[in-house]
Design a protein around this motif. Structure first.
Motif, mmCIF file in Angstrom:
data_model
loop_
_atom_site.group_PDB
_atom_site.id
_atom_site.type_symbol
_atom_site.label_atom_id
_atom_site.label_comp_id
_atom_site.label_asym_id
_atom_site.label_seq_id
_atom_site.Cartn_x
_atom_site.Cartn_y
_atom_site.Cartn_z
ATOM 1 N N HIS A 210 39.397 47.317 43.442
ATOM 2 C CA HIS A 210 38.273 48.055 44.008
ATOM 3 C C HIS A 210 38.370 49.522 43.620
ATOM 4 O O HIS A 210 39.413 49.990 43.153
ATOM 5 C CB HIS A 210 38.233 47.912 45.535
ATOM 6 C CG HIS A 210 39.271 48.723 46.259
ATOM 7 N ND1 HIS A 210 40.613 48.393 46.279
ATOM 8 C CD2 HIS A 210 39.171 49.867 46.998
ATOM 9 C CE1 HIS A 210 41.284 49.273 46.996
ATOM 10 N NE2 HIS A 210 40.432 50.183 47.438
ATOM 11 N N CYS A 223 32.978 50.147 45.347
ATOM 12 C CA CYS A 223 32.524 48.952 44.646
ATOM 13 C C CYS A 223 33.746 48.120 44.293
ATOM 14 O O CYS A 223 34.887 48.565 44.425
ATOM 15 C CB CYS A 223 31.719 49.304 43.391
ATOM 16 S SG CYS A 223 32.663 50.190 42.132
ATOM 17 N N MET A 231 35.269 47.332 51.035
ATOM 18 C CA MET A 231 33.937 47.921 50.924
ATOM 19 C C MET A 231 33.534 48.707 52.168
ATOM 20 O O MET A 231 32.501 49.375 52.180
ATOM 21 C CB MET A 231 32.894 46.836 50.641
ATOM 22 C CG MET A 231 33.073 46.137 49.293
ATOM 23 S SD MET A 231 32.977 47.246 47.867
ATOM 24 C CE MET A 231 34.726 47.510 47.489
ATOM 25 N N ASN A 240 31.465 43.009 44.436
ATOM 26 C CA ASN A 240 30.460 44.010 44.799
ATOM 27 C C ASN A 240 30.293 44.982 43.637
ATOM 28 O O ASN A 240 30.857 46.083 43.635
ATOM 29 C CB ASN A 240 30.893 44.760 46.060
ATOM 30 C CG ASN A 240 31.132 43.843 47.242
ATOM 31 O OD1 ASN A 240 30.234 43.570 48.022
ATOM 32 N ND2 ASN A 240 32.361 43.344 47.376
ATOM 33 N N ARG A 244 28.057 51.316 46.528
ATOM 34 C CA ARG A 244 27.334 51.527 47.776
ATOM 35 C C ARG A 244 28.013 52.626 48.574
ATOM 36 O O ARG A 244 29.238 52.705 48.622
ATOM 37 C CB ARG A 244 27.312 50.240 48.615
ATOM 38 C CG ARG A 244 26.673 49.046 47.916
ATOM 39 C CD ARG A 244 25.190 49.260 47.676
ATOM 40 N NE ARG A 244 24.567 48.083 47.066
ATOM 41 C CZ ARG A 244 23.318 48.057 46.610
ATOM 42 N NH1 ARG A 244 22.564 49.146 46.703
ATOM 43 N NH2 ARG A 244 22.827 46.964 46.058
#
Length: 477
Positions: A210, A223, A231, A240, A244
């Motif tokens: 991540h 992400c 997340m 993902n 975001r």
């Protein structure tokens, strides 16, 4: 409600030893190579440039440990940049960090040209399925960028770069860490050359699968893999790819990441943490995942309100540097990475203040299963020494206990040229001195210590970045 399922192929997270993270590969037969690293960390906003014994500029960060950070500048240190722009002038960019440990690789930044060079394989066209097809160029290469690089952020299997012109790039992933969307570009494809990210970041950190980045406005975007709560959105969705924004955070000015966990420091001086907590790496055990940001002071009440100036994440542990220079560890201690009593199996403390250091620490780093601290210009290390990543002495005898339970001085570093910055991978380590010299030690089987013979273990060796640049200009290596 956000879905909480994860694919069957994703195993339940369990503590792993460094040996469990090794892989076989390499040209001309099998070899062992280590994977992992602590991501490069960000410097604070307020900084000043000072000069080492040999005249090179060294970044000293106010309110943060000396030498911390993948950022090569701070807005307040540059008269040519407004605090809101957070873009560097070249002199400020040349003043800071030069070496960054990644998973199977090390990134070096030339202080003169601001070009970046890579030792070891991580993207850049490396054939993960058949390393022999890639040639030795995969082991020492100049990272292709459209201009000088101000910020370098090395991750376990992927990397981020910030150009002096402000552009942001990412590359990496591969067989050991398939792209789960961690490249900040909305894609699930492996990028073997740097490509533009969807977020123009001021800082980025890379966990195992991540990524977390911070904009100049203090917003945080994430992400990649989210099955351990990475997340920070209340869910456990596995892939993902689209960045975001993390909701509920105040303005942030520094980030940190471990393999499955993350941390963000607010401008008010409070750390917010989220992600995997199965081994207590975020504080008090009990909640296996923190799927939304929580205050570190609440999750780890044993800190008793003391100010944390640096947070470094390993595979299943964390290393904290306190304002008074004390070093505190949390999480897994199976390899000695917390400097705890080796006989302690029950009632393991949530937080532990490391004893045996000769004075206040100025910088810390966390590898996957080892830890580093800089005290009075010397590097002290503890944890797994399976490849000499703690001692600097190479691989220990086969019948010896490779775990180091108390801080010990790393051997082979120069006297009279104090270390100001350290970085750590899963099984290798790095140090940068006040004069700008770079030293590497530990696992070298993937070329990450700069030794072209690809040794299983490397003693502490000095790497001359100008010579690396010259080798790359001479042609494929």
């Amino acid at each position: 409600d956000l879905p909480r399922a994860r694919p069957e192929r994703v195993p339940t997270h369990r503590p792993q030893s460094p040996k469990a993270l090794l892989l076989q590969g390499g040209r001309g037969g099998s070899r062992r190579a280590a994977m992992g690293a602590a991501a490069a960390r960000a410097a604070g906003r307020s900084a000043r440039a000072s000069f080492g014994p040999r005249g090179q500029a060294v970044l000293a960060t106010a309110g943060a440990p000396l030498g911390a950070g993948g950022l090569a500048w701070s807005a307040a240190s540059c008269a040519e940049a407004g605090a809101e722009d957070e873009e560097p002038c070249l002199e400020c960019a040349r003043a800071a960090a030069r070496v960054f440990c990644g998973g199977e690789h090390t990134l070096l930044r030339d202080p003169e040209t601001l070009a970046v060079y890579q030792l070891g394989a991580c993207g850049l066209g490396f054939n993960h399925d058949n390393p022999g097809d890639s040639g030795s160029a995969a082991y020492v290469r100049k990272v292709p960028t459209p201009g000088p690089v101000a910020g370098v952020f090395a991750g376990y299997y992927h990397n981020f770069l910030k150009l002096t012109a402000g552009g942001c790039l990412a590359y990496g992933c591969g067989r050991q860490a398939p792209n789960d969307g961690q490249l900040l570009n909305g894609s699930l494809a492996e990028d073997t050359a740097p490509t533009a990210t969807h977020v123009r970041f001021a800082e980025a950190v890379a966990g195992g699968h991540h990524s977390v980045c911070r904009t100049r406005a203090g917003e945080v975007f994430v992400c990649g893999a989210g099955w351990q709560g990475q997340m920070a959105n209340g869910g456990l969705v596995y892939k993902n790819p689209e960045p975001r924004q993390v909701a509920g955070l105040p303005r942030i000015h520094r980030l940190a990441a471990g393999y499955y966990h993350s941390a963000a420091l607010s401008e008010e001086g409070q750390w917010h943490v989220w992600g995997c907590n199965e081994q207590g790496q975020l504080g008090q055990p009990g909640e296996t995942q923190l799927t939304r940001p929580r205050l570190l002071s609440e999750v780890a009440p044993a800190l008793d309100g003391r100010k944390v100036v640096a947070f470094e994440g390993g595979y299943g542990h964390s290393v904290l540097l306190m304002e008074d220079g004390r070093v505190v560890t949390m999480g897994n201690h199976s390899e000695g990475q917390r400097a705890l009593d080796p006989n302690l199996e029950e009632d393991v403390p949530c937080t532990h203040e490391v004893s045996g250091l000769p004075g206040p620490a100025r910088a810390v780093a966390a590898g996957s299963h080892h830890s580093l601290a800089v005290v009075s210009g010397r590097v002290f290390a503890f944890g797994s020494d399976e490849y000499g990543q703690v001692s600097g002495c190479g691989e220990p005898p086969e019948d010896a206990d490779h775990r180091t339970w108390r801080p010990r001085a790393v051997e082979g570093l120069p006297e009279g040229d104090p270390v100001v910055r350290v970085s750590a991978g899963i099984c290798h380590s790095a140090a940068q001195t006040a004069s700008g010299r770079v030293f590497l030690w530990g696992c070298g089987g993937n070329g990450q210590t700069g030794d072209s013979s690809l040794p299983t273990s490397s003693r502490t060796i000095e790497v001359d970045i100008s010579q690396v640049a010259q080798r790359c200009r001479a042609g494929p290596l």
